[in-house]
Design a protein around this motif. Structure first.
Motif, PDB file in Angstrom:
ATOM      1  N   ASN A 116       0.841  -1.201   0.000  1.00 49.01           N
ATOM      2  CA  ASN A 116       0.000   0.000   0.000  1.00 49.01           C
ATOM      3  C   ASN A 116       0.872   1.244   0.000  1.00 49.01           C
ATOM      4  O   ASN A 116       1.864   1.312   0.731  1.00 49.01           O
ATOM      5  N   LEU A 117       0.486   2.228  -0.795  1.00 45.33           N
ATOM      6  CA  LEU A 117       1.075   3.558  -0.693  1.00 45.33           C
ATOM      7  C   LEU A 117       0.226   4.382   0.276  1.00 45.33           C
ATOM      8  O   LEU A 117      -0.997   4.228   0.326  1.00 45.33           O
ATOM      9  N   LEU A 118       0.869   5.287   1.037  1.00 40.05           N
ATOM     10  CA  LEU A 118       0.197   6.069   2.062  1.00 40.05           C
ATOM     11  C   LEU A 118       0.537   7.542   1.896  1.00 40.05           C
ATOM     12  O   LEU A 118       1.686   7.886   1.598  1.00 40.05           O
ATOM     13  N   ALA A 119      -0.436   8.405   2.103  1.00 41.04           N
ATOM     14  CA  ALA A 119      -0.189   9.847   2.082  1.00 41.04           C
ATOM     15  C   ALA A 119      -1.230  10.526   2.951  1.00 41.04           C
ATOM     16  O   ALA A 119      -2.408  10.146   2.935  1.00 41.04           O
ATOM     17  N   GLY A 120      -0.788  11.532   3.741  1.00 43.75           N
ATOM     18  CA  GLY A 120      -1.755  12.199   4.602  1.00 43.75           C
ATOM     19  C   GLY A 120      -1.166  13.330   5.410  1.00 43.75           C
ATOM     20  O   GLY A 120      -0.104  13.862   5.087  1.00 43.75           O
ATOM     21  N   GLY A 121      -1.866  13.682   6.481  1.00 40.27           N
ATOM     22  CA  GLY A 121      -1.466  14.806   7.326  1.00 40.27           C
ATOM     23  C   GLY A 121      -1.534  14.448   8.797  1.00 40.27           C
ATOM     24  O   GLY A 121      -2.191  13.480   9.190  1.00 40.27           O
ATOM     25  N   THR A 122      -0.851  15.252   9.611  1.00 41.44           N
ATOM     26  CA  THR A 122      -0.760  15.031  11.048  1.00 41.44           C
ATOM     27  C   THR A 122      -1.005  16.340  11.789  1.00 41.44           C
ATOM     28  O   THR A 122      -0.601  17.404  11.314  1.00 41.44           O
ATOM     29  N   ALA A 123      -1.636  16.260  12.950  1.00 42.31           N
ATOM     30  CA  ALA A 123      -1.794  17.418  13.830  1.00 42.31           C
ATOM     31  C   ALA A 123      -1.615  16.952  15.266  1.00 42.31           C
ATOM     32  O   ALA A 123      -2.097  15.879  15.645  1.00 42.31           O
ATOM     33  N   GLY A 124      -0.891  17.744  16.057  1.00 35.95           N
ATOM     34  CA  GLY A 124      -0.661  17.354  17.444  1.00 35.95           C
ATOM     35  C   GLY A 124      -0.174  18.516  18.281  1.00 35.95           C
ATOM     36  O   GLY A 124      -0.123  19.665  17.822  1.00 35.95           O
ATOM     37  N   TYR A 125       0.203  18.176  19.509  1.00 33.91           N
ATOM     38  CA  TYR A 125       0.724  19.184  20.428  1.00 33.91           C
ATOM     39  C   TYR A 125       1.979  18.638  21.091  1.00 33.91           C
ATOM     40  O   TYR A 125       1.974  17.541  21.645  1.00 33.91           O
ATOM     41  N   GLN A 126       3.059  19.411  21.017  1.00 33.38           N
ATOM     42  CA  GLN A 126       4.340  19.026  21.595  1.00 33.38           C
ATOM     43  C   GLN A 126       4.556  19.762  22.909  1.00 33.38           C
ATOM     44  O   GLN A 126       4.269  20.955  23.011  1.00 33.38           O
ATOM     45  N   PHE A 127       5.054  19.047  23.920  1.00 39.43           N
ATOM     46  CA  PHE A 127       5.352  19.689  25.191  1.00 39.43           C
ATOM     47  C   PHE A 127       6.628  19.094  25.770  1.00 39.43           C
ATOM     48  O   PHE A 127       6.988  17.950  25.494  1.00 39.43           O
ATOM     49  N   ALA A 128       7.307  19.896  26.562  1.00 39.67           N
ATOM     50  CA  ALA A 128       8.612  19.514  27.091  1.00 39.67           C
ATOM     51  C   ALA A 128       8.477  18.622  28.301  1.00 39.67           C
ATOM     52  O   ALA A 128       7.532  18.735  29.084  1.00 39.67           O
ATOM     53  N   SER A 129       9.468  17.720  28.443  1.00 36.51           N
ATOM     54  CA  SER A 129       9.527  16.893  29.646  1.00 36.51           C
ATOM     55  C   SER A 129       9.998  17.711  30.839  1.00 36.51           C
ATOM     56  O   SER A 129       9.574  17.502  31.964  1.00 36.51           O
ATOM     57  N   ASN A 130      10.884  18.662  30.573  1.00 36.21           N
ATOM     58  CA  ASN A 130      11.463  19.488  31.628  1.00 36.21           C
ATOM     59  C   ASN A 130      10.706  20.803  31.704  1.00 36.21           C
ATOM     60  O   ASN A 130      10.598  21.525  30.713  1.00 36.21           O
ATOM     61  N   LYS A 131      10.173  21.147  32.871  1.00 31.26           N
ATOM     62  CA  LYS A 131       9.369  22.365  32.983  1.00 31.26           C
ATOM     63  C   LYS A 131      10.177  23.620  32.694  1.00 31.26           C
ATOM     64  O   LYS A 131       9.630  24.646  32.311  1.00 31.26           O
ATOM     65  N   ASP A 132      11.508  23.567  32.827  1.00 39.79           N
ATOM     66  CA  ASP A 132      12.338  24.727  32.514  1.00 39.79           C
ATOM     67  C   ASP A 132      12.400  25.002  31.015  1.00 39.79           C
ATOM     68  O   ASP A 132      12.796  26.080  30.602  1.00 39.79           O
ATOM     69  N   GLU A 133      12.049  24.015  30.192  1.00 39.37           N
ATOM     70  CA  GLU A 133      12.133  24.167  28.741  1.00 39.37           C
ATOM     71  C   GLU A 133      10.770  24.393  28.102  1.00 39.37           C
ATOM     72  O   GLU A 133      10.638  24.327  26.886  1.00 39.37           O
ATOM     73  N   LYS A 134       9.734  24.667  28.894  1.00 37.84           N
ATOM     74  CA  LYS A 134       8.391  24.813  28.338  1.00 37.84           C
ATOM     75  C   LYS A 134       8.316  25.909  27.287  1.00 37.84           C
ATOM     76  O   LYS A 134       7.613  25.799  26.291  1.00 37.84           O
ATOM     77  N   ILE A 135       9.030  26.996  27.516  1.00 38.22           N
ATOM     78  CA  ILE A 135       8.954  28.129  26.594  1.00 38.22           C
ATOM     79  C   ILE A 135       9.448  27.730  25.212  1.00 38.22           C
ATOM     80  O   ILE A 135       8.905  28.133  24.196  1.00 38.22           O
ATOM     81  N   LEU A 136      10.484  26.900  25.178  1.00 40.26           N
ATOM     82  CA  LEU A 136      11.088  26.532  23.906  1.00 40.26           C
ATOM     83  C   LEU A 136      10.300  25.463  23.166  1.00 40.26           C
ATOM     84  O   LEU A 136      10.116  25.538  21.961  1.00 40.26           O
ATOM     85  N   PHE A 137       9.803  24.456  23.884  1.00 42.68           N
ATOM     86  CA  PHE A 137       9.285  23.279  23.205  1.00 42.68           C
ATOM     87  C   PHE A 137       7.767  23.209  23.097  1.00 42.68           C
ATOM     88  O   PHE A 137       7.255  22.501  22.250  1.00 42.68           O
ATOM     89  N   ASN A 138       7.032  23.859  23.959  1.00 47.26           N
ATOM     90  CA  ASN A 138       5.578  23.691  23.944  1.00 47.26           C
ATOM     91  C   ASN A 138       4.946  24.361  22.731  1.00 47.26           C
ATOM     92  O   ASN A 138       5.297  25.480  22.378  1.00 47.26           O
ATOM     93  N   GLY A 139       3.971  23.671  22.120  1.00 47.81           N
ATOM     94  CA  GLY A 139       3.238  24.283  21.031  1.00 47.81           C
ATOM     95  C   GLY A 139       2.663  23.275  20.066  1.00 47.81           C
ATOM     96  O   GLY A 139       3.053  22.104  20.046  1.00 47.81           O
ATOM     97  N   PRO A 140       1.691  23.720  19.231  1.00 51.71           N
ATOM     98  CA  PRO A 140       1.077  22.830  18.241  1.00 51.71           C
ATOM     99  C   PRO A 140       2.028  22.504  17.097  1.00 51.71           C
ATOM    100  O   PRO A 140       2.886  23.316  16.728  1.00 51.71           O
ATOM    101  N   VAL A 141       1.841  21.304  16.543  1.00 52.76           N
ATOM    102  CA  VAL A 141       2.652  20.829  15.421  1.00 52.76           C
ATOM    103  C   VAL A 141       1.715  20.248  14.370  1.00 52.76           C
ATOM    104  O   VAL A 141       0.786  19.505  14.703  1.00 52.76           O
ATOM    105  N   VAL A 142       1.932  20.617  13.120  1.00 49.85           N
ATOM    106  CA  VAL A 142       1.208  19.995  12.007  1.00 49.85           C
ATOM    107  C   VAL A 142       2.235  19.474  11.012  1.00 49.85           C
ATOM    108  O   VAL A 142       3.397  19.905  11.013  1.00 49.85           O
ATOM    109  N   GLY A 143       1.809  18.541  10.181  1.00 53.28           N
ATOM    110  CA  GLY A 143       2.762  17.990   9.226  1.00 53.28           C
ATOM    111  C   GLY A 143       2.086  17.195   8.131  1.00 53.28           C
ATOM    112  O   GLY A 143       0.854  17.072   8.086  1.00 53.28           O
ATOM    113  N   ALA A 144       2.910  16.656   7.261  1.00 55.16           N
ATOM    114  CA  ALA A 144       2.453  15.807   6.166  1.00 55.16           C
ATOM    115  C   ALA A 144       3.406  14.629   6.060  1.00 55.16           C
ATOM    116  O   ALA A 144       4.570  14.719   6.456  1.00 55.16           O
ATOM    117  N   GLN A 145       2.903  13.527   5.536  1.00 54.37           N
ATOM    118  CA  GLN A 145       3.738  12.354   5.411  1.00 54.37           C
ATOM    119  C   GLN A 145       3.344  11.530   4.191  1.00 54.37           C
ATOM    120  O   GLN A 145       2.202  11.588   3.732  1.00 54.37           O
TER     121      GLN A 145
END
Length: 195
Positions: A116-145
């Protein structure tokens, strides 16, 4: 066999085949991905000076479950753990981790019985494991594959290319520095188990 029995049996077989096409097929999956480019994180100090940190030895591990509807529409729901090493200004290596909850849609285009060939899109939310890095890593993510899957009985072996865009607003740390994460590309290899 009498025709009076053959006709109902043929009708029953046709209905059963149609039902199998419309019956949702559930599965679980796991995958490993490596970044094609080192993920980059940019710091804008507000005085015209910027610095970019690169994550090395970056990889992702993903698990989740999903369902296939009408043989062509695949929906996945999962969790991704990102692991990479970032070198700071003092050339010290810091290990960073991210978590992403996501949903993904793929259109399935069968090539033959097993591929099978596959093609589509992705939507999610990324967050940091370390609370000190929340400013850098937290936020929505979208993509295609895009990808390809080889099916063997209840198993599917999949390889895919993913392009992710980090949509979070630019955020500032306590020093007034603007922190952003660049878009990234990954190559993923995974296994699906169908019920």
């Amino acid at each position: 066999m009498s025709i009076k029995y053959a006709l109902p049996l043929l009708l029953l077989a046709t209905c059963a085949a149609h039902a199998s096409e419309d019956t949702p097929q559930q599965f679980i999956f796991g995958s490993y991905a490596t970044y094609l480019d080192n993920p980059a994180f940019k710091v804008d100090y507000g005085s015209g000076s910027t610095n970019t940190f690169y994550g090395h030895q970056a990889k992702q591990y993903t698990v989740g479950s999903g369902v296939i509807l009408q043989q062509h529409h695949r929906f996945k729901f999962g969790y991704t753990f990102g692991d990479f090493k970032v070198r700071d200004q003092d050339k010290n290596n810091n290990y960073e981790h991210t978590n992403t909850l996501f949903t993904q849609y793929d259109y399935i285009l069968p090539i033959n019985k097993n591929i099978n060939l596959l093609a589509g899109g992705t939507a999610g939310y990324q967050f940091a494991s370390n609370k000190d890095e929340k400013i850098l890593f937290n936020g929505p993510v979208v993509g295609a594959q895009i990808g390809v899957e080889y099916r063997y009985q209840q198993f599917g072996f999949e390889v895919g290319y993913h392009y992710n865009v980090h949509l979070k607003d630019h955020k500032y740390d306590e020093d007034g520095d603007k922190l952003t994460q660049n878009n990234d590309q990954t190559l993923a290899m995974g296994v699906n188990y169908y019920f």
